[in-house]
Design a protein around this motif. Structure first.
Motif, PDB file in Angstrom:
ATOM      1  N   ASN A 463      56.820  36.398  47.610  1.00 60.93           N
ATOM      2  CA  ASN A 463      56.028  35.677  47.400  1.00 60.93           C
ATOM      3  C   ASN A 463      54.400  35.447  47.162  1.00 60.93           C
ATOM      4  OD1 ASN A 463      57.624  34.137  48.655  1.00 60.93           O
ATOM      5  ND2 ASN A 463      57.499  34.861  50.715  1.00 60.93           N
ATOM      6  N   LYS A 464      53.603  36.949  47.815  1.00 61.13           N
ATOM      7  CA  LYS A 464      52.275  36.619  47.672  1.00 61.13           C
ATOM      8  C   LYS A 464      52.099  36.958  46.228  1.00 61.13           C
ATOM      9  CE  LYS A 464      51.163  39.136  51.103  1.00 61.13           C
ATOM     10  NZ  LYS A 464      49.312  39.176  52.308  1.00 61.13           N
ATOM     11  N   GLU A 467      52.306  33.332  45.064  1.00 63.12           N
ATOM     12  CA  GLU A 467      50.886  32.672  45.315  1.00 63.12           C
ATOM     13  C   GLU A 467      49.603  32.497  45.087  1.00 63.12           C
ATOM     14  OE1 GLU A 467      47.984  32.678  49.700  1.00 63.12           O
ATOM     15  OE2 GLU A 467      49.992  33.544  50.378  1.00 63.12           O
TER      16      GLU A 467
END
Length: 583
Positions: A463-464, A467
């Motif tokens: 997810n990072k 992002e």
């Protein structure tokens, strides 16, 4: 001149040996030869001169038995450390190389030795050479020298594909040597050296090999479980090193007590601990590193004192044949194996030379022949030829290994470099995927299969990365992409590199297909190095078309590693100490 006391105490004698070995090693190092060669030569000279100065030094009374526990511990430590190099998760890209090398070593080296001894050797000394003698010498020829290999690699500060292959192959080669030797020894002993009884000896010999390996593995497994269990429940981190030392001592002693190989037991212990809890191995190595020079200096000086050069004169012709046959077998086996595995040319050309050193396992096998009364008829020839050739291999082998590391471009690469995290096992060839998300998830799964994976959960990391990618594309020009995430935990940068020779359409800003994706996981503490990696790749990929094409079209992970870590890739993978000096 005599002393007012009798210097027969083993500790006093060990002090003499240690000081002499240290001085000899330093003298050889001063003329750019490996210290291990200096230690062995010093031991040979001490043996030769002990008759002149024995009364003053006490060395004339030197007993091999007095130092056997010390020698056994160092051999066990060597076997444990080298076995620990077989961390299977870190060798996923080395499987073909190692498999082919073991197969070729098991077939080519002993076959060439047996053929040479049965033809030319039998012609020179028909009364001394027989089929059992030749087969046992062929099995002994397979064995390597893990201690010598590790020492020379450390002294040369070597790092690379050849170094990694050596460290992973040596324990496996020694296991092959022990297996073939045990089978042959029991086979000929059971048959009574009579050709007519050989057909009935096969099952007994096979059962003996299974028993030897089974006992050694069982001892190692029990010891490893106990040691790791104590570490989890009772033993504090400060005593992790001593606990592993106890494991080495216990594995060796229990195996010998059960009639199995202590070297095999300690090798299995290293393999088990490394794969069950990899960080434990590093703690053990760090614990013993400070006294490693002391252990090895005395060990190899004592080994030199136990090798009688006079026997070389008595069987000089057979020794020369055996040495040359083993050397040729090692080189041909390695060359053929690396050619089939499509290893880089540096590894193919120099691995055989790096495998020449012959050490403790060979000595142990020779002593096993001496100890077997049913092999008494051939023991003198096996002992004299085997040990005399081992003297030559121990004197010339370390220099050959050092030359191989230098010519392969791996000597001096042990200092920290910018791309140290990107070793062969962090590189994958044939990357496929229909979207950025699919590729990032594929590479993330590979990253989390590594021992140095990020501390955060896999989904949090993905997810990072997504992002960061949503803010701006990490696709650079010329087919390169560097998705990444900055993490709160962790101590060092890590990552994986995926390569696609065909290229993948990922809507890069310049419209070109993407051939290389470097996924990075960077802790906050290592952001500076993160920026250096990004800048170095950006410069190299956009400016150096030759490097770019070699990297994008690498045949396998080993070739990609060589491209990134070669001497002419200094601009992209420089030594960190050089960068600090320039700054």
């Amino acid at each position: 001149m005599s002393l007012p006391f009798s210097p027969s105490d083993p500790l006093y004698q060990l002090a003499i040996v240690l000081v002499a070995g240290i001085v000899g090693g330093e003298l050889f190092s001063a003329i750019r030869l490996p210290r291990v060669t200096g230690w062995i030569v010093t031991g040979i000279l001490l043996r030769a001169t002990s008759g002149w100065h024995g009364e003053a030094t006490g060395l004339s009374a030197l007993s091999t038995e007095a130092f056997r526990p010390y020698m056994s511990f160092v051999l066990g430590y060597i076997a444990f450390t080298v076995g620990a190099a077989l961390h299977f998760a870190s060798l996923k890209n080395s499987g073909i190389r190692l498999g082919m090398l073991l197969l070729c070593e098991a077939l080519i080296t002993p076959t060439l030795v047996v053929a040479t001894m049965m033809t030319l050797g039998a012609y020179l000394a028909p009364q001394q050479i027989s089929l059992p003698t030749s087969v046992l010498l062929g099995a002994i020829a397979i064995a390597g020298a893990p201690g010598t290999t590790v020492l020379v690699i450390e002294e040369a500060r070597a790092k690379g594909i050849l170094t990694r292959t050596l460290l992973a192959a040596i324990p496996l080669i020694d296991m092959v040597a022990v297996g073939i030797f045990v089978f042959a020894a029991y086979f000929f002993a059971e048959s009574g050296m009579s050709g007519g009884a050989w057909l009935n000896a096969g099952p007994v010999a096979t059962a003996s090999v299974a028993r030897e390996f089974g006992l050694a593995f069982s001892v190692a497994a029990v010891g490893a479980v106990i040691a790791l269990g104590l570490n989890r429940t009772v033993v504090s981190p400060a005593y992790l090193g001593p606990t592993m030392v106890a494991l080495i001592l216990g594995a060796w002693g229990a195996a010998k007590g059960l009639g199995a190989s202590g070297i095999l037991a300690c090798s299995f212990a290293g393999i088990l601990v490394s794969n069950l809890r990899h960080d434990t191995v590093r703690s053990t190595e760090a614990y013993l590193h400070s006294i490693g020079a002391l252990l090895f200096a005395a060990f190899y000086t004592l080994a030199g004192m136990n090798l009688d050069v006079a026997m070389v004169r008595r069987v000089a012709g057979l020794v020369a044949l055996y040495f040359l046959a083993r050397f040729l077998g090692k080189y041909l086996a390695a060359f053929l194996a690396m050619s089939i595995a499509q290893a880089p040319v540096q590894i193919r050309n120099y691995l055989g030379l790096a495998l020449v050193p012959h050490g403790g396992v060979a000595v142990g096998l020779i002593l096993a022949v001496q100890a077997n009364p049913r092999l008494a008829d051939i023991a003198p020839t096996v002992t004299s030829v085997g040990l005399a050739a081992l003297v030559i291999n121990q004197l010339l082998g370390p220099s050959g290994l050092r030359l191989a590391l230098k010519n392969a471009g791996e000597a001096g690469n042990g200092a920290p470099r910018l791309l140290d995290f990107l070793d062969e096992n962090h590189i994958t060839i044939g990357l496929v995927g229909g979207s950025k998300e699919e590729i990032i998830r594929t590479l993330t799964a590979q990253l989390y299969a590594m021992p140095d994976r990020p501390k955060v959960s896999q989904e949090v990391f993905v997810n990072k990365v997504f992002e960061r990618e949503s803010l701006a594309s990490t696709c650079l020009a010329e087919g390169f992409m560097i998705p990444h995430a900055i993490l709160d935990g962790g101590q060092a940068i890590t990552g994986v590199l995926g390569l696609s020779s065909q290229g993948i359409d990922l809507d890069a800003p310049d419209g070109r297909p993407v051939h290389a994706v470097l996924l990075l996981a960077t802790p906050q503490a290592d952001r500076q190095r993160h920026l250096e990696v990004l800048a170095a790749f950006a410069r190299a990929i956009t400016r150096d078309a030759g490097l770019r094409e070699q990297l994008y079209h690498a045949r396998n992970a080993a070739h990609a590693y060589v491209v990134l870590h070669a001497e002419d890739s200094h601009d992209i993978n420089y030594f960190l100490e050089d960068a600090i000096t320039r700054a």
